[in-house]
Enzyme design. Structure first.
Site, PDB file in Angstrom:
ATOM      1  N   CYS A 112       0.809  -1.227   0.000  1.00 40.00           N
ATOM      2  CA  CYS A 112       0.000   0.000   0.000  1.00 40.00           C
ATOM      3  C   CYS A 112       0.839   1.272   0.000  1.00 40.00           C
ATOM      4  O   CYS A 112       0.297   2.367  -0.166  1.00 40.00           O
ATOM      5  CB  CYS A 112      -0.932   0.004   1.201  1.00 40.00           C
ATOM      6  SG  CYS A 112      -2.052  -1.400   1.257  1.00 40.00           S
ATOM      7  N   HIS A 137      -8.974   3.896  -1.881  1.00 43.57           N
ATOM      8  CA  HIS A 137      -7.627   3.352  -1.656  1.00 43.57           C
ATOM      9  C   HIS A 137      -7.186   2.445  -2.808  1.00 43.57           C
ATOM     10  O   HIS A 137      -7.055   1.230  -2.636  1.00 43.57           O
ATOM     11  CB  HIS A 137      -7.605   2.600  -0.324  1.00 43.57           C
ATOM     12  CG  HIS A 137      -6.270   2.106   0.104  1.00 43.57           C
ATOM     13  ND1 HIS A 137      -5.075   2.671  -0.307  1.00 43.57           N
ATOM     14  CD2 HIS A 137      -5.921   1.063   0.922  1.00 43.57           C
ATOM     15  CE1 HIS A 137      -4.060   2.006   0.242  1.00 43.57           C
ATOM     16  NE2 HIS A 137      -4.550   1.030   0.982  1.00 43.57           N
TER      17      HIS A 137
END
Length: 395
Positions: A82, A342
């Site tokens: 991430c 995201h």
């Protein structure tokens, strides 16, 4: 060492995954083209490209930038879970500060599947987070949730047991970030939800409800990183945003000691301390912060890791109102991961875009008054923690 500046930023709207189009090359093209236009330069002036992504094949970065032009420049593909977007930005900054290039494109994108993130589907390769999962199984009884959700559930439960943090305090993070996203045209979700609505939404893994979890998303973001010579040549000091300090940290053995450590809190703390030392500032000097609220739990953990409050007092900090407009800091004015979305490889560069707009006074209805010093925090489990400090070049 030379100074590095973000001269232009761009991003696409973050959206719900599942549609075949636009695919990642088009998303990447839109974000990069917007960043080039914002910087006032053309793609032929870009000397190298650093491209972050997670769910794409090995040379997807080349496929993405070929949409801009096949100029033969070096293209570096970056996968740091991430934190891939911030990792691409970090490499771009290092190329500029090290004198290897004067103009670098940092690009991040993701084309995702719907649903919770699972473990990698490579049956003959070791799972990169298997050691973390082994440690977690010895610390907490599993709930049976998807693996990433399980990790943050355990961290939140541990924080509640140690410090008395409440489900309402976690939910207040989500209430704040959904409220902030209402002013963000790039956000995947722009609906405002009350605290009661957030607590009453579908329980996915106690203490978390659906509205406290970041969604999977499609999207892209980009930044043009340049040297001081380029800023001077273009007369762009009034728009250039300096990367004042930046650190990438990975785990030490303490990562296995607790659920809070397993989700990366120590690396966030260490990276933040190093950035403050590099810049000669402290958390009290910050005005606006974009941090990695993949779940509401992680925002409270990160308050403490960044030094906004002592350990154990993250819940009290969100209660105080000091992390929203009118408070000491504005945290996640974009809506954060919870509400903005995201897309893994784009997240860190979307933070860069938001903070650049904030420092330039171009954030519209979500503008933080008098924003002068901005901090971004981006973390990938497994682990990579990146903290970046920004200010205007003229500062």
């Amino acid at each position: 060492m030379r100074r590095a500046f973000v001269l232009g930023v761009g991003m696409t709207e973050f959206s719900k995954p599942g549609r075949p189009d636009p695919n990642y090359p088009e998303l990447a093209h839109r974000a990069a083209d917007a960043a080039l236009h914002d910087a006032g330069i053309g793609y032929p002036q870009v000397e190298q490209a650093c491209v972050g992504f997670v769910h794409a094949d090995s040379t997807a970065g080349q496929r993405a930038v070929y949409e801009l032009g096949m100029t033969g420049i070096p293209v570096m593909n970056v996968n740091n879970n991430c934190a891939s977007g911030s990792s691409a930005l970090l490499y771009a900054r290092q190329l500029v500060q090290g004198g290897l290039a004067d103009c670098v494109l940092a690009l991040g994108f993701e084309k995702m599947q719907r649903g919770s993130l699972g473990t990698p589907n490579h049956p003959h390769a070791a799972n990169p987070i298997e050691k973390f999962l082994e440690a977690l199984s010895g610390l907490h009884e599993p709930f049976g949730a998807p693996v990433v959700l399980e990790m943050f559930r355990a961290a939140g439960t541990e924080h509640m047991q140690r410090f008395g943090t409440t489900p309402e305090q976690f939910a207040k993070v989500a209430e704040k970030n959904h409220r902030h996203s209402a002013g963000n045209p790039y956000a995947q979700f722009r609906d405002v939800h009350t605290l009661d609505e957030i607590l009453a939404s579908t329980e996915v893994c106690p203490p978390l409800t659906k509205l406290q979890c970041s969604p999977t998303s499609d999207g892209a973001a980009a930044a043009i990183v340049v040297s001081e010579d380029v800023v001077d040549r273009l007369g762009a000091a009034d728009r250039a945003v300096e990367i004042v300090a930046q650190t990438l940290a990975t785990d030490t053995a303490e990562a296995y000691d607790s659920a809070v450590n397993i989700v990366g809190t120590p690396i966030s703390r260490r990276a933040a301390r190093q950035v403050y030392e590099q810049a000669g500032v402290g958390p009290e000097d910050l005005d606006v912060i974009e941090l990695h609220d993949c779940f509401s739990i992680n925002e409270i953990l990160t308050y403490e890791a960044l030094g906004l409050c002592p350990e154990g007092e993250g819940g009290a900090l969100v209660d105080s109102g000091d992390t929203t407009y009118g408070g000491r800091w504005v945290v996640n004015p974009s809506g954060g991961l919870i509400s903005k979305g995201h897309p893994l490889g784009a997240t860190g560069l979307a933070q860069c875009a938001e903070l650049s707009w904030q420092l330039r006074g171009e954030a519209g209805p979500r503008q933080v008054d008098g924003a002068r010093l901005a901090l971004a925090h981006n973390v990938g489990i497994g682990s990579a923690g990146i903290v970046t400090l920004y200010r205007m070049a003229q500062s």
